[in-house]
Design a protein around this motif. Structure first.
Motif, short mmCIF file in Angstrom:
data_model
loop_
_atom_site.label_atom_id
_atom_site.label_comp_id
_atom_site.label_asym_id
_atom_site.label_seq_id
_atom_site.Cartn_x
_atom_site.Cartn_y
_atom_site.Cartn_z
N HIS A 180 0.85 -1.20 0.00
CA HIS A 180 0.00 0.00 0.00
C HIS A 180 0.88 1.25 0.00
O HIS A 180 2.05 1.21 0.40
N TRP A 181 0.31 2.35 -0.45
CA TRP A 181 0.99 3.63 -0.33
C TRP A 181 0.93 4.08 1.12
O TRP A 181 -0.14 4.10 1.73
N ILE A 182 2.06 4.44 1.71
CA ILE A 182 2.09 4.94 3.08
C ILE A 182 1.62 6.38 3.06
O ILE A 182 2.23 7.24 2.42
N ALA A 183 0.54 6.66 3.75
CA ALA A 183 -0.10 7.98 3.70
C ALA A 183 0.83 9.06 4.23
O ALA A 183 1.54 8.88 5.22
N GLY A 184 0.82 10.20 3.53
CA GLY A 184 1.54 11.38 3.98
C GLY A 184 3.04 11.32 3.87
O GLY A 184 3.74 12.12 4.49
N THR A 185 3.56 10.39 3.07
CA THR A 185 5.02 10.24 2.99
C THR A 185 5.53 10.33 1.55
O THR A 185 6.66 9.92 1.28
N GLY A 186 4.71 10.87 0.64
CA GLY A 186 5.13 10.85 -0.76
C GLY A 186 4.93 9.44 -1.31
O GLY A 186 4.04 8.72 -0.88
N ARG A 187 5.78 9.04 -2.22
CA ARG A 187 5.63 7.72 -2.83
C ARG A 187 6.50 6.71 -2.11
O ARG A 187 7.65 6.45 -2.46
N ARG A 188 5.92 6.15 -1.05
CA ARG A 188 6.56 5.08 -0.29
C ARG A 188 5.60 3.91 -0.20
O ARG A 188 4.43 4.08 0.17
N VAL A 189 6.10 2.70 -0.52
CA VAL A 189 5.28 1.50 -0.48
C VAL A 189 5.50 0.78 0.84
O VAL A 189 6.63 0.42 1.18
#
Length: 355
Positions: A180-189
């Motif tokens: 999942h995309w980690i919310a609020g961190t830019g593009r981090r999976v």
């Protein structure tokens, strides 16, 4: 409209996206209570095929469908074909990482009559705090089923194996890792560990030659068991704790199933294992394989562990019953064409709990 697929390379520790890979083909598989796999092809001469950053064993991979992560894992192998000019990456899901982590705290690990969910959270917290990959367990909630576990420091219990064994117990659970995309961190999976009660997820009804093509059905009677015995560790005297369970109404000659759990030291821990063995051995297992008709469903409607009805009537094959998805495979060719295949097993015998 066809879904748009892409693959990104990530930093395994932080999940940060490093680059998007120029893929020529994608295949990924999700397997019930196992790691799953992915294969990605790309040009050998592409700038992204950089051996300084694309490192097997320490590089993360995420498959995106319409920019949403649908599969994530670790690149464990790469095959370079110099004649064809191609590079093929072989990855396994995040669970494969935990085959390389052990419960090796200085005093070993012991818990007595603790909820499965709390045990899992403790294991992942230990790994995360000691150089791990940041697996998120925030959605794991109480199951109402307690377990006891004990391993010495010298046993160095494999975490992946420990999770799988607890999931397989009677009144265990299905598990998966969600990219999942980690919310609020830019593009981090990120990778999120999820558990579910068996049979709690459902998939749409499937019928041969209506919305799917049933390509094969295999029937397996090798696990039939009139009586099942689960043995534990040698206690040093030659004796071993054990538990048994039976299927007295099973038709046919007597069949006995035996399994040994060499790191289990109490009868209480063996009782759910014997019961699970007997449940699986209560009847022959039908194992159909089918391919979904295109553009009728999305892969997310068919999560491993989900239960649904399959209908197929062709000669020897007469199916109209509930099945559990054991594996979902998705192939995407160079044109973006998506093919979804499912492997299933009878609900009543595959990792199911009685009534």
């Amino acid at each position: 409209m066809a879904a748009r697929y892409s693959v990104v390379q990530t930093d395994l520790k932080t999940g940060s996206v490093l680059t998007e890979l120029p893929v020529t083909g994608i295949g990924y598989t999700d397997t019930l209570n196992a790691a799953g796999t992915a294969t990605v092809g790309m040009p050998l001469s592409a700038p992204e095929a950089d051996p300084a950053t694309l490192i097997v064993g320490s590089t993360g991979l995420a498959v995106l469908r319409n920019d949403a992560p649908v599969w994530g894992g670790i690149v464990w192998g790469a095959a370079a074909d110099l004649a064809a000019g191609t590079l093929t990456l072989s990855a396994s899901g995040f669970h494969s990482y935990y085959a390389h982590r052990f419960l090796d705290a200085k005093k070993g690990y012991t818990t007595t009559s603790n909820d499965q969910s709390l045990i899992l959270k403790e294991w992942f917290a230990y790994a995360n705090a000691n150089g791990g990959i940041g697996t998120d367990t925030s959605t794991v909630t109480g199951t109402g089923h307690n377990r006891s576990r004990k391993w010495s420091f010298y046993e160095f219990k494999n975490m992946a194996e420990a999770i799988e064994e607890m999931a397989d117990d009677l009144n265990g659970f299905n598990f998966r890792y969600e990219a999942h995309w980690i919310a609020g961190t830019g593009r981090r999976v990120g990778n999120r560990f999820r558990i579910a009660r068996r049979g709690s997820a459902v998939f749409p009804q499937l019928e041969h030659r209506v919305n799917c093509n049933t390509t094969a059905v295999n029937y397996d009677g090798t696990q039939l068991a009139t009586q099942a015995y689960a043995f534990g560790a040698d206690l040093g005297t030659g004796a071993k704790p054990y538990a048994s369970a039976s299927n007295p109404a099973l038709a046919g000659p007597r069949c006995v199933a035996v399994a040994t759990y060499a790191d289990t030291k109490t009868t209480a821990s063996l009782i759910p294992k014997a019961a699970a063995m007997a449940n699986v051995g209560s009847q022959p297992i039908a194992v159909p394989t089918l391919t979904l008709y295109p553009n009728l469903f999305t892969p997310s409607q068919f999560t491993p562990g989900a239960v649904g009805t399959v209908i197929a009537d062709s000669g020897y094959v007469a199916l109209f019953e509930e099945f559990v998805i054991t594996e979902r495979s998705v192939e995407v060719d160079a044109n973006g064409t998506e093919t979804v295949s499912l492997a299933l097993a009878s609900k009543d015998v595959f990792n199911a709990d009685p009534g």
